[in-house]
Scaffold this motif. Structure first.
Motif, PDB file in Angstrom:
ATOM      1  N   ASN A 175      52.241   3.423  -2.260  1.00 25.42           N
ATOM      2  CA  ASN A 175      53.107   2.404  -1.014  1.00 25.42           C
ATOM      3  C   ASN A 175      51.787   0.919  -0.021  1.00 25.42           C
ATOM      4  N   ARG A 176      50.704   2.312   0.446  1.00 30.61           N
ATOM      5  CA  ARG A 176      49.544   2.089   0.747  1.00 30.61           C
ATOM      6  C   ARG A 176      48.966   0.919   0.091  1.00 30.61           C
ATOM      7  N   ARG A 177      48.884   1.640  -1.824  1.00 33.71           N
ATOM      8  CA  ARG A 177      47.839   0.790  -2.176  1.00 33.71           C
ATOM      9  C   ARG A 177      48.014  -0.452  -2.246  1.00 33.71           C
ATOM     10  N   VAL A 178      49.563  -0.975  -2.379  1.00 30.36           N
ATOM     11  CA  VAL A 178      49.965  -2.735  -2.740  1.00 30.36           C
ATOM     12  C   VAL A 178      49.768  -3.461  -1.378  1.00 30.36           C
ATOM     13  N   ASP A 179      49.872  -2.659  -0.140  1.00 25.54           N
ATOM     14  CA  ASP A 179      49.789  -3.505   0.942  1.00 25.54           C
ATOM     15  C   ASP A 179      48.212  -3.899   1.006  1.00 25.54           C
ATOM     16  N   GLU A 180      47.786  -3.046   0.672  1.00 28.12           N
ATOM     17  CA  GLU A 180      45.447  -3.439   0.225  1.00 28.12           C
ATOM     18  C   GLU A 180      45.359  -4.524  -0.814  1.00 28.12           C
ATOM     19  N   VAL A 181      46.170  -4.598  -1.569  1.00 28.13           N
ATOM     20  CA  VAL A 181      46.038  -5.341  -2.645  1.00 28.13           C
ATOM     21  C   VAL A 181      46.443  -6.765  -1.913  1.00 28.13           C
ATOM     22  N   ILE A 182      48.202  -6.378  -1.906  1.00 28.11           N
ATOM     23  CA  ILE A 182      48.745  -8.282  -1.250  1.00 28.11           C
ATOM     24  C   ILE A 182      47.515  -8.297  -0.596  1.00 28.11           C
ATOM     25  N   GLU A 183      46.810  -8.335   0.190  1.00 25.39           N
ATOM     26  CA  GLU A 183      46.188  -8.593   1.585  1.00 25.39           C
ATOM     27  C   GLU A 183      44.646  -9.205   0.506  1.00 25.39           C
ATOM     28  N   ARG A 184      44.285  -8.422  -0.012  1.00 28.54           N
ATOM     29  CA  ARG A 184      42.942  -8.867  -0.815  1.00 28.54           C
ATOM     30  C   ARG A 184      43.056 -10.165  -1.601  1.00 28.54           C
ATOM     31  N   ILE A 185      44.427 -10.153  -2.443  1.00 26.52           N
ATOM     32  CA  ILE A 185      44.550 -11.336  -3.058  1.00 26.52           C
ATOM     33  C   ILE A 185      45.153 -12.227  -2.678  1.00 26.52           C
ATOM     34  N   LYS A 186      45.242 -12.212  -1.496  1.00 25.38           N
ATOM     35  CA  LYS A 186      46.213 -13.315  -0.529  1.00 25.38           C
ATOM     36  C   LYS A 186      47.362 -14.196  -0.081  1.00 25.38           C
TER      37      LYS A 186
END
Lengths: 347, 238
Positions: B115-126
């Protein structure tokens, strides 16, 4: 990820239990038991088809294996508890092996349909040709086209003389379908379930992510086989006889029609389809003006042409639209109500 | 000195009488960004499919971190820590953006970390603004980014992308360039691409494919200055 709403689940279970007590006042419990058995069978296909994208043309094979397994084990063991469990495990194991051959062999969907259909036909032919005394498993003679009667029907575990029949059998079937529904509901919301749903949508992407699609599909197929076996065991106990007709193509086709009419992609769709069409079959079976299969075929055509998503998803969409409109109207009303005191305050 | 992480020896792929990939020897080093270019039908995509396990090569060998993966299945190759993105956005249309990326994050993490990783990636790829949308409702460029998110959620050390900028508009291409450069800080990349402007913006070393073989391998400026490459792109025989 969609979270499980426990409040909705509890309300659903309470509603189901209420319905369980009301229904016998409207429809004969003997018919109701059969409708529930058919619903579990429809659920077994609806689950693997709607969630994993596996369209099996031979779900009747697992249904028949479940029924025959129950009868064979019940004759040999005498008490129903172990035969009932084995009647679920045997078709699940059969589905696991068949699924492994199909999915690890990387056969396409078309061949999956053909193989499952052919397996059903082979089982039908085989079961029909077992009339001789040499076709016996332990004390159980398979009986050829006449099938196998005279086996122990369901009893209270450990008490072979206390049969579960009449209303008790209906209640048992109802409780089993509620348990199956809840079990599958949680399964579809687990990691395994989400992966299976994703496989149904885009198998290649899931493989590119690093999941072994073959493994997931094989397990899913086995779960479907086990569920169909469960309904087969209940059917054997309901009918008190198992015959090769359980493996018939008509039976297989009927399961697919239940799912199409009810709608795949939800757990309630196949149940709705099986109950509605089962009821129709029951009422049409009481008259001789028109053939049952003609009516079924006509309904299928109507649904494929005008309601391709099936009943449950269509009703759910309609409900969503009505609910949204009502919400919007309520919001508009509330906003008007808020403005009124302001006007007064100004004046 | 950087270590070789992927190599092919005499890799060939034939479809009946057509030789799509012809005896290709290819090497990729740690943290390298390599672009594969060439005209239509040059064999780039077939080569991509061979190294990702989507096609089984007719002959030759593929080694990833010194392990032979020639006949491995795609999921086994992916499990080595390789992120793969195909040419046409390969996403689950009936699931939300969040769920699409979660499936990838969950492969190598427990539920909470996923769950944490998904939030990180979503932010990373805008793509925070579209995270709850169903992927089927998104525009082509957004779907491309969602697929890239799926790839990144598994935290790969090698990323293989087939035409990541295909069908994208100007602003989407700029974001994609930014994301690719960011990925390259931690991982090696192989990018199959047609768009020369895009390649100029990201490429370090370029491999030019022509008629199933490697025509040349050099840095982008030398490749663009080479007469043979120009001829190939203009459809002249080399």
């Amino acid at each position: 990820m969609q979270k499980i709403n426990h409040r909705h689940l509890i309300i659903g279970v309470m509603l189901s239990v209420t319905v369980m007590f009301i229904l016998p006042n409207l429809i004969e419990h003997y018919t109701l038991s059969l409708l529930i058995i058919y619903s579990i069978l429809a659920l077994s296909l609806g689950f693997i088809w709607g969630f994993g994208g596996i369209l099996c043309f031979g779900q009747a094979a697992f249904f028949g294996i479940g029924a025959y397994s129950y009868a064979v084990y019940a004759i040999n063991i005498g008490e129903s508890s172990i035969p009932f469990i084995l009647a679920i495990l045997t078709p699940a194991l059969f589905a696991l092996i068949l699924g492994a051959v199909i999915f690890y062999g990387r056969l396409s969907d078309v061949y999956l349909g053909v193989i499952t259909l052919v397996v059903t036909l082979i089982l039908f032919r085989f079961a029909s040709a077992t009339a001789g005394p040499e076709y016996a498993i332990g004390k159980a003679r398979l009986g050829g086209f006449n099938g196998m009667p005279n086996f122990q029907t369901l009893n209270i575990p450990g008490m072979p003389d206390r049969y579960i029949w009449d209303m008790d059998f209906y209640y048992l079937c109802f409780i089993i379908i509620i348990m199956c529904f809840i079990g599958l509901f949680f399964l579809t919301r687990s990691s395994f379930g989400r992966i299976c749903i994703a496989i149904g949508q885009n198998e290649q992407r899931i493989e590119l992510i690093g999941y072994d699609v073959r493994k997931y599909k094989t397990i899913l197929f086995a779960i479907g086989g086990g569920l169909a076996g469960l309904s087969g065991a209940l059917y054997a106990s309901w009918a008190e006889i198992v015959t090769p007709n359980l493996f018939s193509l008509g039976q297989s086709a009927e399961i697919i029609i239940w799912c199409i009419v009810g709608g795949v992609g939800s757990l309630s769709g196949p149940i709705l389809g099986a109950v509605l069409l089962g009821l129709l079959k029951y009422y049409f079976g009481q008259q001789s003006y028109i053939d049952n299969n003609l009516v079924l075929g006509f309904i299928l055509i109507i649904f494929v042409l005008f309601l391709p998503n099936g009943l449950a998803p269509t009703l759910s969409q309609l409900w969503g639209k009505v609910f949204k409109r009502k919400n919007r109207q309520r919001k508009n009303l509330n906003s008007k109500r808020v403005r009124m005191p302001n006007k007064k305050a100004v004046s | 000195m950087s270590q070789v992480i992927l190599e092919t020896h005499n890799l060939s792929m034939k479809f009946g009488g057509v030789v799509a990939v012809d005896n290709v020897d290819f090497t990729l080093k740690e943290n390298e960004l390599r672009c594969l270019i060439g005209p239509n039908g040059a064999g780039k995509s077939t080569f991509f499919k061979c190294i990702t396990g989507l096609h089984k090569p007719t002959s030759g060998n593929i080694y990833i971190q010194n392990e032979e993966t020639t006949h491995w299945h795609t999921h086994e190759i992916s499990q080595l820590g390789i992120g793969i993105k195909t040419q046409i956005p390969n996403v689950m249309d009936g699931l939300s953006v969040w769920e699409n990326i979660w499936l990838s994050a969950r492969r190598y993490n427990d539920v909470n970390n996923a769950n944490r990783r998904v939030d990180e990636v979503i932010e990373r790829i805008k793509i925070t603004d579209i995270a709850k949308k169903m992927v089927g409702e998104l525009a082509h460029g957004q779907r491309q980014r969602v697929e890239l998110g799926i790839v990144l959620a598994a935290d790969p050390w090698l990323v293989i992308l087939d035409e990541p900028a295909a069908g994208m508009t100007g602003s989407d291409v700029d974001i994609m360039i930014e994301i690719i450069q960011e990925i390259n800080r931690h991982a090696a990349l192989i990018i199959v691409e047609h768009d020369m402007q895009f390649i100029k913006a990201i490429a370090d070393k370029v491999t030019v494919f022509y008629q199933g073989s490697i025509l040349m391998e050099d840095n982008i400026d030398n490749v663009l200055a080479d007469q043979r490459v120009r001829d190939v792109y203009l459809g002249r025989k080399v």
